[in-house]
Scaffold this active site. Structure first.
Site, PDB file in Angstrom:
ATOM      1  N   ASP A  23       0.839  -1.199   0.000  1.00 56.22           N
ATOM      2  CA  ASP A  23       0.000   0.000   0.000  1.00 56.22           C
ATOM      3  C   ASP A  23       0.873   1.247   0.000  1.00 56.22           C
ATOM      4  O   ASP A  23       1.948   1.270   0.601  1.00 56.22           O
ATOM      5  CB  ASP A  23      -0.889  -0.017   1.252  1.00 56.22           C
ATOM      6  CG  ASP A  23      -1.989   1.032   1.195  1.00 56.22           C
ATOM      7  OD1 ASP A  23      -2.312   1.497   0.085  1.00 56.22           O
ATOM      8  OD2 ASP A  23      -2.508   1.384   2.263  1.00 56.22           O
ATOM      9  N   GLY A  26       0.115   5.430  -4.502  1.00 52.17           N
ATOM     10  CA  GLY A  26      -0.468   6.708  -4.873  1.00 52.17           C
ATOM     11  C   GLY A  26       0.055   7.853  -4.020  1.00 52.17           C
ATOM     12  O   GLY A  26       0.371   8.939  -4.536  1.00 52.17           O
ATOM     13  N   ARG A  36       0.008   8.939 -10.511  1.00 50.53           N
ATOM     14  CA  ARG A  36      -0.087   7.701  -9.740  1.00 50.53           C
ATOM     15  C   ARG A  36       0.625   6.547 -10.442  1.00 50.53           C
ATOM     16  O   ARG A  36       1.163   5.637  -9.794  1.00 50.53           O
ATOM     17  CB  ARG A  36      -1.559   7.341  -9.498  1.00 50.53           C
ATOM     18  CG  ARG A  36      -2.264   8.289  -8.547  1.00 50.53           C
ATOM     19  CD  ARG A  36      -3.740   7.940  -8.412  1.00 50.53           C
ATOM     20  NE  ARG A  36      -3.941   6.627  -7.834  1.00 50.53           N
ATOM     21  CZ  ARG A  36      -4.008   6.403  -6.521  1.00 50.53           C
ATOM     22  NH1 ARG A  36      -3.861   7.398  -5.655  1.00 50.53           N
ATOM     23  NH2 ARG A  36      -4.224   5.181  -6.065  1.00 50.53           N
ATOM     24  N   HIS A  40       3.022   3.308  -9.082  1.00 50.49           N
ATOM     25  CA  HIS A  40       2.845   1.884  -9.370  1.00 50.49           C
ATOM     26  C   HIS A  40       4.105   1.287 -10.006  1.00 50.49           C
ATOM     27  O   HIS A  40       4.494   0.156  -9.704  1.00 50.49           O
ATOM     28  CB  HIS A  40       1.645   1.686 -10.289  1.00 50.49           C
ATOM     29  CG  HIS A  40       0.333   2.083  -9.666  1.00 50.49           C
ATOM     30  ND1 HIS A  40      -0.017   1.712  -8.390  1.00 50.49           N
ATOM     31  CD2 HIS A  40      -0.707   2.824 -10.143  1.00 50.49           C
ATOM     32  CE1 HIS A  40      -1.219   2.196  -8.099  1.00 50.49           C
ATOM     33  NE2 HIS A  40      -1.656   2.869  -9.158  1.00 50.49           N
ATOM     34  N   SER A  68      -6.897  -6.086  -5.673  1.00 52.61           N
ATOM     35  CA  SER A  68      -8.070  -6.642  -5.013  1.00 52.61           C
ATOM     36  C   SER A  68      -9.280  -6.632  -5.933  1.00 52.61           C
ATOM     37  O   SER A  68      -9.312  -5.916  -6.948  1.00 52.61           O
ATOM     38  CB  SER A  68      -8.385  -5.848  -3.734  1.00 52.61           C
ATOM     39  OG  SER A  68      -9.046  -4.635  -4.049  1.00 52.61           O
ATOM     40  N   GLU A  70     -11.899  -5.237  -5.300  1.00 52.37           N
ATOM     41  CA  GLU A  70     -12.485  -3.907  -5.194  1.00 52.37           C
ATOM     42  C   GLU A  70     -11.731  -2.864  -6.026  1.00 52.37           C
ATOM     43  O   GLU A  70     -12.242  -1.762  -6.271  1.00 52.37           O
ATOM     44  CB  GLU A  70     -12.513  -3.451  -3.728  1.00 52.37           C
ATOM     45  CG  GLU A  70     -13.519  -4.197  -2.849  1.00 52.37           C
ATOM     46  CD  GLU A  70     -13.008  -5.553  -2.404  1.00 52.37           C
ATOM     47  OE1 GLU A  70     -11.776  -5.727  -2.339  1.00 52.37           O
ATOM     48  OE2 GLU A  70     -13.850  -6.439  -2.129  1.00 52.37           O
ATOM     49  N   TRP A  72     -11.200  -2.671  -9.067  1.00 55.12           N
ATOM     50  CA  TRP A  72     -11.811  -2.357 -10.362  1.00 55.12           C
ATOM     51  C   TRP A  72     -12.603  -1.050 -10.289  1.00 55.12           C
ATOM     52  O   TRP A  72     -12.942  -0.455 -11.324  1.00 55.12           O
ATOM     53  CB  TRP A  72     -12.734  -3.480 -10.811  1.00 55.12           C
ATOM     54  CG  TRP A  72     -12.038  -4.779 -11.060  1.00 55.12           C
ATOM     55  CD1 TRP A  72     -12.043  -5.875 -10.252  1.00 55.12           C
ATOM     56  CD2 TRP A  72     -11.240  -5.126 -12.193  1.00 55.12           C
ATOM     57  NE1 TRP A  72     -11.286  -6.880 -10.800  1.00 55.12           N
ATOM     58  CE2 TRP A  72     -10.788  -6.450 -11.998  1.00 55.12           C
ATOM     59  CE3 TRP A  72     -10.862  -4.452 -13.357  1.00 55.12           C
ATOM     60  CZ2 TRP A  72      -9.970  -7.108 -12.920  1.00 55.12           C
ATOM     61  CZ3 TRP A  72     -10.052  -5.104 -14.280  1.00 55.12           C
ATOM     62  CH2 TRP A  72      -9.623  -6.421 -14.059  1.00 55.12           C
ATOM     63  N   ARG A  74     -11.518   1.716  -9.268  1.00 50.98           N
ATOM     64  CA  ARG A  74     -10.637   2.858  -9.499  1.00 50.98           C
ATOM     65  C   ARG A  74     -10.870   3.423 -10.906  1.00 50.98           C
ATOM     66  O   ARG A  74     -11.474   2.758 -11.755  1.00 50.98           O
ATOM     67  CB  ARG A  74      -9.178   2.430  -9.324  1.00 50.98           C
ATOM     68  CG  ARG A  74      -8.833   2.040  -7.889  1.00 50.98           C
ATOM     69  CD  ARG A  74      -7.362   1.793  -7.709  1.00 50.98           C
ATOM     70  NE  ARG A  74      -7.047   1.493  -6.318  1.00 50.98           N
ATOM     71  CZ  ARG A  74      -5.814   1.360  -5.838  1.00 50.98           C
ATOM     72  NH1 ARG A  74      -4.772   1.505  -6.659  1.00 50.98           N
ATOM     73  NH2 ARG A  74      -5.614   1.108  -4.563  1.00 50.98           N
ATOM     74  N   LEU A 134      11.819 -20.186  -3.159  1.00 52.50           N
ATOM     75  CA  LEU A 134      10.763 -19.324  -2.642  1.00 52.50           C
ATOM     76  C   LEU A 134       9.439 -19.616  -3.332  1.00 52.50           C
ATOM     77  O   LEU A 134       9.364 -19.687  -4.557  1.00 52.50           O
ATOM     78  CB  LEU A 134      11.140 -17.854  -2.863  1.00 52.50           C
ATOM     79  CG  LEU A 134      10.097 -16.820  -2.415  1.00 52.50           C
ATOM     80  CD1 LEU A 134       9.942 -16.812  -0.903  1.00 52.50           C
ATOM     81  CD2 LEU A 134      10.463 -15.433  -2.940  1.00 52.50           C
ATOM     82  N   ARG A 197      -5.348  -1.939   8.745  1.00 50.24           N
ATOM     83  CA  ARG A 197      -6.479  -2.823   8.447  1.00 50.24           C
ATOM     84  C   ARG A 197      -5.990  -3.876   7.468  1.00 50.24           C
ATOM     85  O   ARG A 197      -4.955  -3.712   6.835  1.00 50.24           O
ATOM     86  CB  ARG A 197      -7.650  -2.034   7.855  1.00 50.24           C
ATOM     87  CG  ARG A 197      -7.320  -1.251   6.604  1.00 50.24           C
ATOM     88  CD  ARG A 197      -8.522  -0.458   6.102  1.00 50.24           C
ATOM     89  NE  ARG A 197      -8.201   0.282   4.895  1.00 50.24           N
ATOM     90  CZ  ARG A 197      -7.665   1.511   4.876  1.00 50.24           C
ATOM     91  NH1 ARG A 197      -7.390   2.118   6.026  1.00 50.24           N
ATOM     92  NH2 ARG A 197      -7.405   2.124   3.742  1.00 50.24           N
ATOM     93  N   GLU A 210       0.473 -12.911  13.010  1.00 50.49           N
ATOM     94  CA  GLU A 210       0.927 -11.677  13.648  1.00 50.49           C
ATOM     95  C   GLU A 210       0.839 -10.535  12.629  1.00 50.49           C
ATOM     96  O   GLU A 210       1.197 -10.706  11.459  1.00 50.49           O
ATOM     97  CB  GLU A 210       2.367 -11.817  14.137  1.00 50.49           C
ATOM     98  CG  GLU A 210       2.540 -12.851  15.233  1.00 50.49           C
ATOM     99  CD  GLU A 210       1.861 -12.449  16.533  1.00 50.49           C
ATOM    100  OE1 GLU A 210       1.846 -11.236  16.852  1.00 50.49           O
ATOM    101  OE2 GLU A 210       1.335 -13.345  17.223  1.00 50.49           O
TER     102      GLU A 210
END
Length: 243
Positions: A23, A26, A36, A40, A68, A70, A72, A74, A134, A197, A210
């Site tokens: 996060d 932007g 923005r 990215h 995510s 959600e 879309w 944007r 990995l 969050r 954790e």
């Protein structure tokens, strides 16, 4: 699903699973009076840095929240830029991952992506499938509530078809219906940019994970910040509900 107490993989090596909510792209760009898109692009460089550093820091599994379900919502132009970066990453980075013995898998709903992106995903997963280094998972068009609903639908179909006895359902079997069925639960979830969050990410899997929140914006996040997050995590006393 591997439980929290199952700290050894089949070959006897301890695992460490780190999940990251990336996060702040932007805000990083805005602070520099840049579009923005620049944030990215710089964020994609941080992905490379973290993937390279992870094995050196003892991380065996790395799961990144890339896009995510959600996201879309944007602006269309920003979504288009993100899709372009995704195509570029899948085209340019996968062979490097393969050379470094990294296995790539994508979790999420692929139906909204273009056929070109879906093909690149499938090729990347096929190329790296047998790699033992990995284990890199990238969540794309992913939402945890959506994942749980889809798991419930599949279970219901199996029950109707006589493949599942509802009375025999337990947590381990339920987890087998999730997109992460062959992954251990995350030991630590890191969120960058200071937000506190988890944004609909790995809700089931993070029951005892954790949480580490860092003010570092994702484009500035690299080996040092990842190492510091692990120091924070390793100073925790994980009791899993016990004393």
């Amino acid at each position: 699903m591997l439980t929290d107490s199952a700290k050894d993989m089949g070959d006897g090596n301890a695992f460490l699973h780190v999940a990251i909510i990336m996060d702040g792209n932007g805000r990083w760009a805005k602070a520099r009076s840049l579009p923005r898109t620049a944030g990215h692009k710089r964020g994609a460089e941080s992905v490379r840095a973290v993937v390279e550093a992870a094995p050196e820091l003892g991380i065996t599994h790395l799961t990144l929240f890339g896009f995510s379900s959600e996201n879309w919502k944007r602006p269309e132009g920003e979504v288009g830029d993100l899709m372009g970066l995704l195509r570029l990453y899948l085209s340019k980075e996968v062979r490097g991952l393969h050379r470094n013995n990294v296995r790539l898998r994508i979790i999420g709903d692929r139906t909204r992506f273009s056929q070109e992106i879906v093909t690149l995903i499938e090729k990347g997963e096929d190329l790296t499938r047998d790699n033992s280094g990995l284990q890199l998972s990238i969540a794309l068009n992913y939402g945890a509530r959506m994942e749980l609903v889809e798991a419930a639908k599949t279970m219901a179909r199996d029950a109707v078809a006589g493949k599942l006895d509802p009375d025999g359902l337990d947590e381990e079997r339920f987890a087998g219906y999730l997109l992460t069925s062959d992954l251990p639960d995350p030991d630590v979830l890191v969120r960058t940019s200071g937000e506190q969050r988890i944004s609909n990410f790995l809700l089931w899997q993070c029951a005892y994970t954790e949480l580490v929140f860092t003010p570092v914006l994702w484009p500035d996040f690299g080996r040092e910040a990842l190492s510091q997050a692990l120091v924070d995590y390793r100073n925790r006393d994980r009791r899993y509900g016990g004393l």
